[in-house]
Design a protein around this motif. Structure first.
Motif, PDB file in Angstrom:
ATOM      1  N   ILE A  92       0.868  -1.181   0.000  1.00  0.00           N
ATOM      2  CA  ILE A  92       0.000   0.000   0.000  1.00  0.00           C
ATOM      3  C   ILE A  92       0.899   1.223   0.000  1.00  0.00           C
ATOM      4  CG2 ILE A  92      -1.815   1.234   1.228  1.00  0.00           C
ATOM      5  CD1 ILE A  92      -2.608  -1.411   2.516  1.00  0.00           C
ATOM      6  N   HIS A  93       0.758   2.067  -1.008  1.00  0.00           N
ATOM      7  CA  HIS A  93       1.608   3.257  -1.136  1.00  0.00           C
ATOM      8  C   HIS A  93       0.731   4.489  -1.350  1.00  0.00           C
ATOM      9  CE1 HIS A  93       4.091   6.305  -3.185  1.00  0.00           C
ATOM     10  NE2 HIS A  93       5.063   5.841  -2.411  1.00  0.00           N
ATOM     11  N   GLY A  94       1.141   5.592  -0.701  1.00  0.00           N
ATOM     12  CA  GLY A  94       0.484   6.875  -0.936  1.00  0.00           C
ATOM     13  C   GLY A  94      -0.933   6.923  -0.399  1.00  0.00           C
ATOM     14  N   GLY A  95      -1.746   7.763  -1.052  1.00  0.00           N
ATOM     15  CA  GLY A  95      -3.118   7.958  -0.627  1.00  0.00           C
ATOM     16  C   GLY A  95      -3.281   9.187   0.247  1.00  0.00           C
ATOM     17  N   ARG A  96      -4.527   9.527   0.517  1.00  0.00           N
ATOM     18  CA  ARG A  96      -4.834  10.660   1.383  1.00  0.00           C
ATOM     19  C   ARG A  96      -4.918  10.191   2.834  1.00  0.00           C
ATOM     20  NH1 ARG A  96      -7.050  15.464  -0.712  1.00  0.00           N
ATOM     21  NH2 ARG A  96      -7.340  15.492  -2.962  1.00  0.00           N
ATOM     22  N   THR A  97      -4.334  10.969   3.733  1.00  0.00           N
ATOM     23  CA  THR A  97      -4.344  10.647   5.152  1.00  0.00           C
ATOM     24  C   THR A  97      -5.586  11.260   5.808  1.00  0.00           C
ATOM     25  OG1 THR A  97      -3.118  12.633   5.756  1.00  0.00           O
ATOM     26  CG2 THR A  97      -1.830  10.675   5.135  1.00  0.00           C
ATOM     27  N   PRO A  98      -5.873  10.898   7.078  1.00  0.00           N
ATOM     28  CA  PRO A  98      -7.041  11.483   7.750  1.00  0.00           C
ATOM     29  C   PRO A  98      -7.006  12.994   7.853  1.00  0.00           C
ATOM     30  CG  PRO A  98      -6.288   9.554   8.925  1.00  0.00           C
ATOM     31  CD  PRO A  98      -5.262   9.822   7.865  1.00  0.00           C
ATOM     32  N   ASN A  99      -5.830  13.605   7.813  1.00  0.00           N
ATOM     33  CA  ASN A  99      -5.727  15.060   7.854  1.00  0.00           C
ATOM     34  C   ASN A  99      -5.777  15.696   6.471  1.00  0.00           C
ATOM     35  OD1 ASN A  99      -5.428  15.021  10.660  1.00  0.00           O
ATOM     36  ND2 ASN A  99      -3.222  14.670  10.477  1.00  0.00           N
ATOM     37  N   ASN A 100      -6.221  14.927   5.473  1.00  0.00           N
ATOM     38  CA  ASN A 100      -6.317  15.401   4.095  1.00  0.00           C
ATOM     39  C   ASN A 100      -4.950  15.753   3.525  1.00  0.00           C
ATOM     40  OD1 ASN A 100      -8.025  15.690   1.917  1.00  0.00           O
ATOM     41  ND2 ASN A 100      -8.307  17.865   2.234  1.00  0.00           N
ATOM     42  N   GLU A 101      -3.912  15.158   4.070  1.00  0.00           N
ATOM     43  CA  GLU A 101      -2.583  15.273   3.495  1.00  0.00           C
ATOM     44  C   GLU A 101      -2.336  14.071   2.597  1.00  0.00           C
ATOM     45  OE1 GLU A 101      -0.018  15.476   6.805  1.00  0.00           O
ATOM     46  OE2 GLU A 101      -0.567  17.537   7.362  1.00  0.00           O
ATOM     47  N   ILE A 102      -1.323  14.175   1.751  1.00  0.00           N
ATOM     48  CA  ILE A 102      -1.010  13.106   0.809  1.00  0.00           C
ATOM     49  C   ILE A 102       0.227  12.379   1.307  1.00  0.00           C
ATOM     50  CG2 ILE A 102      -0.479  12.549  -1.580  1.00  0.00           C
ATOM     51  CD1 ILE A 102      -1.942  15.025  -2.433  1.00  0.00           C
ATOM     52  N   SER A 103       0.121  11.080   1.401  1.00  0.00           N
ATOM     53  CA  SER A 103       1.178  10.258   2.000  1.00  0.00           C
ATOM     54  C   SER A 103       2.175   9.810   0.935  1.00  0.00           C
ATOM     55  CB  SER A 103       0.559   9.053   2.690  1.00  0.00           C
ATOM     56  OG  SER A 103       1.557   8.149   3.112  1.00  0.00           O
ATOM     57  N   SER A 104       3.392   9.552   1.395  1.00  0.00           N
ATOM     58  CA  SER A 104       4.436   8.969   0.539  1.00  0.00           C
ATOM     59  C   SER A 104       4.980   7.682   1.139  1.00  0.00           C
ATOM     60  CB  SER A 104       5.585   9.967   0.348  1.00  0.00           C
ATOM     61  OG  SER A 104       6.171  10.297   1.602  1.00  0.00           O
ATOM     62  N   SER A 105       4.306   7.127   2.138  1.00  0.00           N
ATOM     63  CA  SER A 105       4.794   5.947   2.828  1.00  0.00           C
ATOM     64  C   SER A 105       4.412   4.679   2.073  1.00  0.00           C
ATOM     65  CB  SER A 105       4.226   5.886   4.252  1.00  0.00           C
ATOM     66  OG  SER A 105       4.596   7.040   4.991  1.00  0.00           O
ATOM     67  N   LEU A 106       5.179   3.627   2.321  1.00  0.00           N
ATOM     68  CA  LEU A 106       4.935   2.316   1.731  1.00  0.00           C
ATOM     69  C   LEU A 106       4.733   1.322   2.872  1.00  0.00           C
ATOM     70  CD1 LEU A 106       4.852   0.395  -0.749  1.00  0.00           C
ATOM     71  CD2 LEU A 106       7.318   0.092  -0.442  1.00  0.00           C
ATOM     72  N   TYR A 107       3.604   0.616   2.864  1.00  0.00           N
ATOM     73  CA  TYR A 107       3.267  -0.339   3.912  1.00  0.00           C
ATOM     74  C   TYR A 107       3.163  -1.739   3.304  1.00  0.00           C
ATOM     75  CZ  TYR A 107       1.881   3.898   6.423  1.00  0.00           C
ATOM     76  OH  TYR A 107       1.862   5.137   7.007  1.00  0.00           O
ATOM     77  N   LEU A 108       3.545  -2.729   4.116  1.00  0.00           N
ATOM     78  CA  LEU A 108       3.407  -4.131   3.735  1.00  0.00           C
ATOM     79  C   LEU A 108       2.431  -4.775   4.708  1.00  0.00           C
ATOM     80  CD1 LEU A 108       4.309  -6.543   1.980  1.00  0.00           C
ATOM     81  CD2 LEU A 108       6.098  -6.972   3.688  1.00  0.00           C
ATOM     82  N   LEU A 109       1.324  -5.283   4.187  1.00  0.00           N
ATOM     83  CA  LEU A 109       0.253  -5.861   4.993  1.00  0.00           C
ATOM     84  C   LEU A 109       0.217  -7.367   4.769  1.00  0.00           C
ATOM     85  CD1 LEU A 109      -2.094  -4.954   6.886  1.00  0.00           C
ATOM     86  CD2 LEU A 109      -3.572  -5.039   4.871  1.00  0.00           C
ATOM     87  N   THR A 110       0.376  -8.139   5.847  1.00  0.00           N
ATOM     88  CA  THR A 110       0.363  -9.596   5.775  1.00  0.00           C
ATOM     89  C   THR A 110      -0.534 -10.140   6.881  1.00  0.00           C
ATOM     90  OG1 THR A 110       2.321  -9.732   7.190  1.00  0.00           O
ATOM     91  CG2 THR A 110       2.681  -9.717   4.806  1.00  0.00           C
ATOM     92  N   MET A 111      -0.810 -11.443   6.791  1.00  0.00           N
ATOM     93  CA  MET A 111      -1.567 -12.110   7.841  1.00  0.00           C
ATOM     94  C   MET A 111      -0.616 -12.542   8.950  1.00  0.00           C
ATOM     95  SD  MET A 111      -3.825 -15.616   7.800  1.00  0.00           S
ATOM     96  CE  MET A 111      -2.351 -16.608   8.001  1.00  0.00           C
ATOM     97  N   ASP A 112      -1.000 -12.254  10.195  1.00  0.00           N
ATOM     98  CA  ASP A 112      -0.181 -12.646  11.339  1.00  0.00           C
ATOM     99  C   ASP A 112      -0.587 -14.006  11.880  1.00  0.00           C
ATOM    100  OD1 ASP A 112       1.788 -11.914  13.545  1.00  0.00           O
ATOM    101  OD2 ASP A 112      -0.029 -12.287  14.705  1.00  0.00           O
ATOM    102  N   SER A 113      -1.862 -14.211  12.138  1.00  0.00           N
ATOM    103  CA  SER A 113      -2.310 -15.481  12.712  1.00  0.00           C
ATOM    104  C   SER A 113      -3.808 -15.603  12.545  1.00  0.00           C
ATOM    105  CB  SER A 113      -1.929 -15.576  14.196  1.00  0.00           C
ATOM    106  OG  SER A 113      -2.595 -14.559  14.936  1.00  0.00           O
ATOM    107  N   ARG A 114      -4.281 -16.817  12.804  1.00  0.00           N
ATOM    108  CA  ARG A 114      -5.706 -17.124  12.869  1.00  0.00           C
ATOM    109  C   ARG A 114      -6.002 -17.587  14.284  1.00  0.00           C
ATOM    110  NH1 ARG A 114      -9.970 -15.876   9.398  1.00  0.00           N
ATOM    111  NH2 ARG A 114      -9.287 -16.011   7.260  1.00  0.00           N
ATOM    112  N   GLY A 115      -6.781 -16.809  15.020  1.00  0.00           N
ATOM    113  CA  GLY A 115      -7.081 -17.159  16.390  1.00  0.00           C
ATOM    114  C   GLY A 115      -8.271 -18.086  16.486  1.00  0.00           C
ATOM    115  N   CYS A 116      -8.786 -18.221  17.691  1.00  0.00           N
ATOM    116  CA  CYS A 116      -9.972 -19.025  17.903  1.00  0.00           C
ATOM    117  C   CYS A 116     -11.128 -18.439  17.103  1.00  0.00           C
ATOM    118  CB  CYS A 116     -10.323 -19.062  19.388  1.00  0.00           C
ATOM    119  SG  CYS A 116      -9.067 -19.847  20.407  1.00  0.00           S
ATOM    120  N   ASN A 117     -12.017 -19.308  16.694  1.00  0.00           N
ATOM    121  CA  ASN A 117     -13.175 -18.888  15.893  1.00  0.00           C
ATOM    122  C   ASN A 117     -12.748 -18.321  14.547  1.00  0.00           C
ATOM    123  OD1 ASN A 117     -15.823 -19.336  16.310  1.00  0.00           O
ATOM    124  ND2 ASN A 117     -16.297 -17.328  17.126  1.00  0.00           N
ATOM    125  N   ARG A 118     -11.539 -18.648  14.100  1.00  0.00           N
ATOM    126  CA  ARG A 118     -11.013 -18.220  12.802  1.00  0.00           C
ATOM    127  C   ARG A 118     -10.981 -16.702  12.656  1.00  0.00           C
ATOM    128  NH1 ARG A 118      -9.637 -21.125   8.948  1.00  0.00           N
ATOM    129  NH2 ARG A 118     -10.113 -19.542   7.403  1.00  0.00           N
TER     130      ARG A 118
END
Length: 533
Positions: A92-118
């Motif tokens: 996930i790169h860029g986009g508008r932030t909650p303060n209506n600013e424009i981001s330049s950050s890069l995020y990596l989103l992965t699955m950590d675990s599956r708990g009880c009840n999936r």
């Protein structure tokens, strides 16, 4: 092909233009929402469930070692299918932030675990980029390419604010197209390089990007400089050589005039369906197109469109995202109809036919769902309160339960909606409501009255609570009652102790004190009686 109307269960206001839908570990996730349901989700990522024509959301937790992921709107979203032992993930790169600013950050989103009840737990990490780093932007695309056994990420397009040297008071929030540069960066080391190609002479945003092996195809897009959507189609070829990468671009003549379109993959091969989008500012693109990527290039084929409803046909805008292979979630505004409490109508378009397999292939794909509508709308603040639930309840853990998903554990939000007549003197109107407390985001704050059968929810403003008292009530597990039940707004003191009366125990006969008695014969008694007489 089917078009099924969906009924949102107290979550319609969370899906706004610019949000993204992700598919991770078999679940559909909503990211970039606006507002918080009952102030009970600190992460801003929700799982989307479709069942029996209803759409529900449930909060998704993040691991303790995750970084903060703001609810970005119109970012570049790229899916990484599992490869080389790495799990499936999203960039996930860029986009508008909650303060209506424009981001330049890069995020990596992965699955950590599956708990009880999936219940799913995610992990988010911010990746640091060095060298020629792309500037802040939104409405751009990211794609993964493979060449000579290596992988790299391609970033192109987008919009940003005018350079600080050119901004004036009147044009302070004006946006412009980013320079038509192609950025290539390595995910392992975070090294970036910028490349300028003569074929890419104009900036473009809200276009589509489809990748296959070492080629990326840029389809359509909107240009602010000319305020047009020309039928552009570029093929970018990337060779990841040992020294420096080699990029070449080719202009093709069978492009589409489209922007802010939605696409979904429909099989294990590089086969996609494009739906939605705009041909001009006042004209939606109502056709559907199949896109096939093979060794020879790219091919477009028309596909039968769903039977659009009058609400879809006459709406000015629409938006949505891919909710899985061959499935698209579509939303159209209610156009301010007072009879409709929800802001949007929702539909699920399914292009998958029976008998088609949905097996995933091992290649790297790209997913970009965005819209150029609502460019200037500021986002909501992301602070929140807890009402009726403790933060640890969001972890998704449940002792004594199996790993299978149990629908009965879902919270019945239909009984605790916001727009209800909470008390006899309730004055809140959904058409005229304005924020009263600084902690309110999109809907009024509520508290739970413990009096009555099962209790009920009441608006904090109808209770005439101060903001300090409202914050106090959001902590702990105190009981509080609404004014209709005649109790105090809250009960914080310890209840009076119930004193058990003492039980009297009879004393033993031998321990009792008896009066002094003198034993006398009847003759003596008669003598003493006559003596005293």
């Amino acid at each position: 092909m089917t078009l099924q109307p969906l009924t949102p269960v107290n979550c319609a206001a969370l899906l706004q233009p610019g949000c993204s839908l992700l598919q991770l570990d078999g679940e559909v996730l909503l990211f970039g929402q606006k507002g918080w349901p009952k102030r009970s989700c600190p992460t801003g990522v929700f799982g989307v469930r479709f069942k029996r024509g209803e759409m529900k959301l449930r909060a998704i937790s993040f691991s303790n070692d995750s970084c903060y992921l703001p609810p970005l709107r119109c970012p570049a979203v790229c899916r990484l299918d599992p490869y080389d032992g790495l799990p499936e993930s999203y960039l996930i790169h860029g986009g508008r932030t909650p303060n209506n600013e424009i981001s330049s950050s890069l995020y990596l989103l992965t699955m950590d675990s599956r708990g009880c009840n999936r219940k799913l737990t995610l992990r988010c990490k911010e990746k640091e980029l060095v060298a020629e780093v792309p500037g802040p932007r939104y409405g751009h695309t990211m794609s993964m390419v493979q060449s000579r056994g290596k992988t790299a990420c391609v970033l192109f397009g987008g919009r940003s604010y005018m350079p600080s040297g050119e901004r004036t008071t009147e044009s302070w929030n004006s946006v412009v197209d980013c320079p038509p540069q192609v950025f290539l960066f390595d995910l392992e080391f975070g090294c970036c390089s910028a490349h300028t190609l003569p074929e890419l002479s104009d900036g473009q945003s809200f276009h589509l990007a489809l990748a296959r092996e070492d080629c990326v195809y840029f389809i359509g897009g909107h240009s602010l400089a000319s305020d047009s959507r020309p039928p552009r189609l570029f093929r970018l070829h990337v060779e990841l050589l040992q020294g420096s990468p080699l990029l070449s671009c080719e202009t093709l003549d069978n492009g589409l005039s489209i922007s802010s379109a939605i696409f979904t993959r429909t099989g294990p091969t590089h086969r996609y369906i494009i739906l939605g989008g705009y041909q001009s500012d006042s004209q939606k693109r109502m056709e559907c197109t199949t896109v096939i990527l093979d060794e020879k290039g790219i091919h477009f084929e028309p596909v039968e469109t769903p039977k659009w409803t009058p609400d879809i046909i006459h709406s000015r805008t629409w938006f949505g995202g891919s909710s899985g292979e061959g499935s698209i979630l579509l939303a159209v505004p209610t156009e301010g109809r007072p009879s409709q409490q929800d802001m949007h109508y929702f539909y699920q378009v399914n292009f998958q036919t029976e008998g088609e397999t949905r097996e995933e292939d091992g290649t790297l794909g790209c997913s970009q769902e965005s819209t150029d509508y609502d460019d200037s709308t500021p986002l909501e603040d992301s602070e929140e309160l807890y009402f009726g639930r403790e933060p640890h309840e969001l972890d998704g853990s449940s002792d004594g339960e199996g790993d299978a998903y149990n629908e009965e554990d879902e919270e019945d939000e239909s009984q605790t909606g916001y727009w209800i007549k909470c008390c006899l003197g309730c004055q809140l109107d959904p058409n005229t409501w304005e924020p009263y407390y600084s902690t309110e985001l999109h809907r009024p704050a509520m508290i739970f009255c413990s009096r009555g059968e099962g209790g009920h929810w009441v608006h904090a403003q109808c209770m005439e609570l101060s903001e300090t008292l409202l914050l106090k009530l959001s902590q702990g597990s105190k009981k509080y009652f609404c004014l209709d039940h005649g109790g105090l707004p809250y009960q914080e003191m310890t209840p009076p102790r119930h004193i058990i009366p003492l039980k009297r125990i009879t004393m033993k006969a031998k321990d009792k004190k008896r009066p002094l008695t003198i034993k006398m014969s009847p003759a003596k008694k008669s003598f003493f009686r006559r003596l005293f007489d």
